[in-house]
Write an enzyme that holds these catalytic residues in place. Structure first.
Site: not given
Ligand code: 2IT
Length: 441
Positions: A118, A158
């Site tokens: 993240k 996100d």
């Molecule tokens: O919380 C999540 O799963 C997302 N924000 C998507 C992450 C992604 O790599 O598509």
């Protein structure tokens, strides 16, 4: 937990996320002495690495602005680091550690080979112009590009990061890295490597999961009243699919309050959610101004104050507290599928579970988003693009499989399902076994 609390005091979201998983897996863990011998838990709760960097940019008034940027590469046991970027004024290392930790187990549930990560920044998109968003994204990527790559670490969106931001980020990545592989980011535009249905996927997947959960409980989604929090990308996808499945969306909300929609949301209102997000005004009251007579705005109230059958938190962590859960139950709600990451406080989850309210956690319910990012990576690697029908079928299959894993690991002796336990144990077992097989690293 005691050691972690002493080591990371104040990292409340991170400690909350870890506590939930450890409580769920304790029993299974103790049945596997080989996990304990390899210190799997001690290794799994720490991110592999965290990059922190300064992001400096110039706003529209010519003022120099400085923010902090991060990328938390949490776990690569089952694949390259994968997870979104969050731009929000409250972003801290604790928030991104919780999200990266959750992402590791969620990605394990998707059936696809993706590790967890993240990232993001304390940059606040509210009130920013398009030009400011672009300059910030460029400055952010100026640092981030060296940490990522299509086979190493693949960011996506996100909260605060959607298609527009991914476009600006990708443009700068390409310029700096001199690498033209679109697979380095997901959530791209449809003409340059983005997968069809990725924008819808989190919300669509959440509703497919909800359908399976209701089916298992002998119920049907058609005709149910659904309250949704938020009005961003996830809420938009969830409202779209809820309407398609014959449910009635009776509320959406924002930081300013709630819009009750007594006759149910219409396709025009759903389209308008996109405009509200693009405006960066961060106000749900705009919906009431646009559709007077059809919506009732109440300042300072949450979506959970509107009577509903099914609650879908689609906004932010800890957005649904114990008193909200109590209000929902008093108003007749009997099911809550968490779509936001860790959207419910632990006391609220406990109240739902004790009170016989069906509950499923975000890492299972919202995994359709990252799963479709995984499908985007596959298409990019093969230099092809699938049709909407193909992607939707795969998303359906993945959500069914996630539901199945929850049932497999979470069925109680009385036949009901503890979806929290099921999702956590299923994700944990996959990551733990992969770590074990790869030795002490
Ligand atoms: O919380 C999540 O799963 C997302 N924000 C998507 C992450 C992604 O790599 O598509």
């Amino acid at each position: 937990m005691t050691r972690l609390e002493a080591k990371y005091p104040g990292e409340n979201e991170y400690l909350q996320a870890v506590r939930e998983v450890l409580e769920s897996v304790e029993e299974v863990y103790n049945q596997h002495p080989e996990f304990e011998q390899a210190r799997i838990v001690e290794r799994m709760v720490e991110p592999d690495r965290i990059f922190t960097f300064r992001v400096t940019w110039v706003d529209d008034r010519g003022q120099v602005q400085t923010n902090l940027g991060y990328r938390v590469q949490f776990n690569s046991a089952i694949g390259p680091y994968k997870g979104g970027l969050r731009f929000h004024r409250a972003v801290t290392p604790s928030m991104l550690k919780f999200l990266g930790f959750e992402q590791t187990f969620k990605n394990a549930l998707t059936t696809l080979p993706m590790g967890g990560a993240k990232g993001g920044s304390d940059f606040d998109p509210a009130g920013k112009s398009d030009a400011e968003i672009m300059r910030f994204c460029q400055a952010f990527m100026y640092e981030l590009w060296q940490c990522i790559g299509p086979d190493q670490d693949i960011p996506a969106g996100d909260v605060g990061v959607g298609g527009r931001e991914i476009g600006y980020l990708y443009g700068m990545y390409k310029k700096l890295a001199r690498e033209y592989n679109t697979g380095v980011l997901t959530g791209k535009g449809g003409t340059w490597g983005g997968s069809v249905l990725r924008p819808e996927a989190t919300g669509f997947g959440a509703l497919y999961f909800t359908q399976h959960l209701l089916h298992k409980a002998g119920k049907d989604i058609a005709g149910q009243r659904v309250a949704i929090s938020g009005f961003g990308n996830v809420a938009w996808g969830a409202a779209t699919k809820a309407l398609q499945l014959g449910a009635k969306v009776v509320a959406i909300s924002g930081p300013d309050g709630v819009c009750a929609i007594p006759d149910g949301i219409t396709p025009e209102m759903i389209d308008y959610m996109l405009e509200m997000r693009a405006s960066n005004r961060n106000r749900v009251e705009d919906m009431a101004d646009k559709f007077p007579g059809k919506t009732v705005f109440t300042a300072g109230k949450k979506a959970w104050s509107v009577p509903c059958d099914i609650a879908l938190p689609c906004a932010f962590q800890n957005e649904l507290a114990l008193e909200d859960a109590q209000e929902l139950k008093a108003n007749g709600c009997w099911c809550c599928c968490e779509v936001s990451n860790m959207g419910c406080r632990p006391e609220a989850i406990h109240f739902f579970q004790q009170g016989g309210i069906l509950f499923a956690p975000g890492k299972a319910v919202n995994a359709g988003g990252v799963a479709t990012s995984g499908l985007e990576m596959t298409q990019n690697a093969q230099h092809i693009s699938w049709s909407g029908k193909e992607v939707d079928e795969k998303l359906h299959y993945i959500m069914e499989s996630i539901h199945h894993q929850c049932v497999q690991y979470g069925t109680r002796p009385d036949g009901s399902v503890d979806y929290v336990k099921g999702a956590n144990i299923a994700g944990f077992m996959k990551v733990a076994r992969a770590m074990l097989e790869q030795g002490i690293i």
